[in-house]
Scaffold this motif. Structure first.
Motif, PDB file in Angstrom:
ATOM      1  N   SER A 138       0.859  -1.190   0.000  1.00  0.00           N
ATOM      2  CA  SER A 138       0.000   0.000   0.000  1.00  0.00           C
ATOM      3  C   SER A 138       0.896   1.241   0.000  1.00  0.00           C
ATOM      4  CB  SER A 138      -0.882   0.002   1.247  1.00  0.00           C
ATOM      5  OG  SER A 138      -0.058   0.183   2.387  1.00  0.00           O
ATOM      6  N   LYS A 139       0.249   2.412  -0.183  1.00  0.00           N
ATOM      7  CA  LYS A 139       1.009   3.659  -0.214  1.00  0.00           C
ATOM      8  C   LYS A 139       1.763   3.881   1.106  1.00  0.00           C
ATOM      9  CE  LYS A 139       0.351   8.453  -1.549  1.00  0.00           C
ATOM     10  NZ  LYS A 139      -0.616   9.520  -1.814  1.00  0.00           N
ATOM     11  N   GLY A 140       1.086   3.601   2.201  1.00  0.00           N
ATOM     12  CA  GLY A 140       1.706   3.787   3.512  1.00  0.00           C
ATOM     13  C   GLY A 140       2.892   2.845   3.718  1.00  0.00           C
ATOM     14  N   MET A 141       2.746   1.617   3.220  1.00  0.00           N
ATOM     15  CA  MET A 141       3.853   0.653   3.358  1.00  0.00           C
ATOM     16  C   MET A 141       5.048   1.093   2.516  1.00  0.00           C
ATOM     17  SD  MET A 141       1.679  -2.853   3.205  1.00  0.00           S
ATOM     18  CE  MET A 141       2.924  -4.087   3.601  1.00  0.00           C
ATOM     19  N   LEU A 142       4.768   1.626   1.320  1.00  0.00           N
ATOM     20  CA  LEU A 142       5.869   2.124   0.478  1.00  0.00           C
ATOM     21  C   LEU A 142       6.566   3.300   1.162  1.00  0.00           C
ATOM     22  CD1 LEU A 142       4.326   2.016  -3.108  1.00  0.00           C
ATOM     23  CD2 LEU A 142       6.289   0.716  -2.294  1.00  0.00           C
ATOM     24  N   GLN A 143       5.755   4.117   1.829  1.00  0.00           N
ATOM     25  CA  GLN A 143       6.318   5.260   2.541  1.00  0.00           C
ATOM     26  C   GLN A 143       7.260   4.761   3.652  1.00  0.00           C
ATOM     27  OE1 GLN A 143       5.661   7.880   1.063  1.00  0.00           O
ATOM     28  NE2 GLN A 143       5.749   9.677   2.367  1.00  0.00           N
TER      29      GLN A 143
END
Lengths: 243, 260
Positions: A138-143
């Motif tokens: 997810s976007k948060g995990m990539l962050q």
């Protein structure tokens, strides 16, 4: 390069792209152990300033130095950790491979990379997803993967572009604690953000940019917590004053 | 130096992982099978003596597919980095643009070479299954020159990837190298048949464009004509090295000026 110099010294810096002045006469300093929030509306010149601090583009006028050295030199960048705003990495790698790759790019010893990878994946909460390809994140995990790669070389200066984007409330708290622990170790942190609340909670000082010019810089403690002024009000006032 | 080697190794590994995790690998297996089955039969299609022509066709396919892989891998080295902005994260690390270029090139070459080695191994296995591998030094020379050409093709598409769009790069690089492969040796004769300024352009192309046909030893291998003189062989390798260095130098100059 002096080890006792400021983490970041930006002196009378301007940067133009054709006829557009993206940054105009900016001066600011960041000492080791300080956290600076770099605020402004879209197109205010934050990303251009960050690119100059990273040595990716040179200033048209003025001088940018990091720990007293020119950031376009690799030896100076060895002390910087950078997390981009849009965290797209290599989708066919998993988090462990991503950190191993960036560790190699930093020239780190493979043993050190392996140790740091384990520690950082644990610290950013990705240990369980470490073997999943990044394209499934997810976007948060990539962050969070982005934060881990930025910390891989144990940098003395962290440059973060919109670090709170995509993080859920728990991850934000976790991230804030991580940044505080780094500050306690004497690391300097320079980040751009639109999240005024997070900036107020985390920063020692702020700089507010508008159309390439710095319209305010000062310590957060001078503006926060008196009931009458907070960062949001100051931000709006300074942008209004600069019209 | 140790840092540089670690950086290059990391970039080589990245190219390898990318190539072998893409669907290209499945196409490679299918093509390898398509090569293996007819080549492994002693009398394919019931026609004795047809193996020589099958060998030639198989080697032409190997050329075509390795060109596709080399150009494709070279062309993909930089555009995705700029599109996804991972180039910022990369260049914010303590790596110079020169080291990045060398590492990317080495990675693409290593990945292309691994695919090429796979094809030649399949060819050799098929020949063995047919009743004996009858090739010697000529086969080794053909393989090594093919490796050199593969590196040259990567360098061509790498430079193209920094100058034009990916599709334009693949089209132009393929046309240039395929045209030189098939028609390169005929260009001087053609130049004599046309008037200026076209004849000047043809002669300039003959002088400047890399001669893909220098690296093609298929006929010698298939018809058993034997290898070339080792001095000629080394000269062709030197020719490839000259072009690779020249193309990488141009790429370095373009990358240095590339707007971030």
């Amino acid at each position: 390069m002096s080890s006792s110099a400021n983490a970041v010294d930006i002196c009378c810096v301007s940067r133009t792209f054709g006829s557009v002045k993206a940054v105009d006469g900016l001066s600011l300093t960041l000492a080791p152990g300080e956290v600076m929030g770099f605020l402004g509306t879209n197109g205010a010149g934050k990303t251009t300033t960050i690119k100059m601090v990273l040595g990716l583009i040179p200033p048209t006028e003025g001088v940018v130095s990091v720990f007293g050295g020119d950031p376009s030199r690799a030896s100076v960048r060895a002390r910087i950790g950078y997390m981009p705003e849009i965290a797209y990495y290599y989708p066919y790698l998993d988090a462990r491979e991503l950190l191993s790759f960036y560790g190699g790019i930093c020239g780190l010893d493979p043993g050190v990379v392996k140790r740091r990878t384990g520690e950082l994946l644990e610290a950013v909460g990705l240990a369980e997803a470490a073997k999943r390809p990044l394209k499934t994140y997810s976007k948060g995990m990539l962050q969070r993967a982005g934060i881990a790669q930025a910390l891989l070389n144990d940098p003395d200066l962290l440059v973060l572009d919109e670090p709170f984007t995509g993080l859920d409330p728990l991850a934000r708290i976790h991230f804030r604690e991580l940044m505080r622990s780094l500050r306690a170790k004497g690391k300097a942190i320079f980040f751009s953000s639109h999240e005024l609340g997070e900036t107020e909670l985390l920063c020692d000082k702020v700089a507010i940019m508008k159309q390439g010019r710095c319209v305010y810089q000062g310590p957060v403690k001078d503006i926060a917590g008196d009931g009458g002024t907070n960062l949001e009000r100051l931000f709006l006032k300074k942008l209004e004053d600069a019209k | 130096m140790r840092t540089f080697l670690r950086q290059v190794r990391a970039l080589v590994k990245l190219s390898f992982i990318e190539l072998w995790r893409r669907n290209d690998i499945f196409a490679m297996f299918v093509l390898a099978l398509a090569l293996m089955v007819p080549l492994s039969m002693s009398t394919p299609f019931g026609a004795k003596g047809a193996t020589r022509y099958l060998d030639e066709a198989a080697l032409l396919l190997v050329w075509a597919y390795s060109l596709f892989i080399s150009l494709g891998t070279g062309a993909r080295l930089f555009p995705p980095e700029f599109e996804s902005r991972t180039v910022y994260t990369l260049l914010a690390k303590p790596i110079s643009r020169g080291a990045l270029l060398v590492g990317k090139f080495a990675g693409a070459v290593a990945a292309s070479w691994s695919a090429l080695a796979f094809f030649y191994a399949m060819f050799a296995v098929a020949s063995l299954m047919r009743g004996g591998f009858g090739y010697g030094a000529d086969f080794v020379q053909a393989f090594v020159l093919h490796l050199a050409f593969s590196a040259l093709a990567v360098a061509v598409s790498l430079l193209g990837s920094l100058l034009v769009t990916p599709s334009a790069n693949l089209t132009l690089s393929s046309i240039a190298l395929v045209a030189m492969f098939f028609f390169g040796r005929r260009l001087p004769a053609y130049a004599d048949t046309v008037s200026a300024p076209l004849s000047w352009l043809v002669r300039a192309a003959y002088a400047v464009a890399p001669h893909a046909e220098f690296f093609d030893m298929r006929q010698r291998v298939v018809h058993g004509w034997g290898g070339v003189e080792w001095t000629v062989f080394l000269a062709v390798l030197g020719y490839a090295a000259f072009y690779v260095v020249a193309l990488l130098s141009l790429s370095a100059a373009v990358l240095k000026r590339k707007k971030l």
